[in-house]
Design a protein around this motif. Sequence first.
Motif: not given
Length: 195
Positions: A111-112, A114-115, A118-119, A126, A128-130
């Motif tokens: 999860y971390h 992937e985040r 994405i960032e 995406n 979420d977190h984007n």
Amino acid sequence: MSTKEAENMSQGFERETIYMPYTVTLGQILEPAFREPMLRPTIYVVSDPARDTVFYVGTTEGWIRNRIKHHINSFSTLGEAILGNWPASQDWIISLMQSEELPGGPYVSNYHAERAVIEWLRPCLNVDHNPNPTPLPAQYYHPELAKQQRAEMRSRPPDLRFFEGLKPQYVLTRPAKRTEVLERLRRAIRILRYG
């Protein structure tokens, strides 16, 4: 997350430095003969390298083929983009990697990782977190358009002229009538889809 944490998390990310151990085209994944690599759990990046566009970053605990099919069958934003840009989307690349292979790690979980990806990549689809996604280039079919078209079709009253004169008991008991109904449905769908 503080700005300092975000800087530390994205440190080391440069487009050329990400190690992607396995890449496959979307068309290859959807072929029945496709054999999955043993990379689970996995982070995946869906992109079109020909146009330098990153569409989506995700993670899966299972097989990548099942995850992509789930996107398509559930009409997620990525699924809509794949279907709306077919057959060109067959050439999109799916890059699979493990979170341990990413720079800026080690990460506590997928999860971390992937985040962080994405960032850093700011993929088009995406949410979420984007907070600042890259806009989807104009040459691609936008998935939101499909959602708007479906909502518009749901708001219209049903067009029953294709089914005039057909009784339900005929459809169930006579194969010729079933074929006729299917052909009428196909015609109705073509009209709704293409006008």
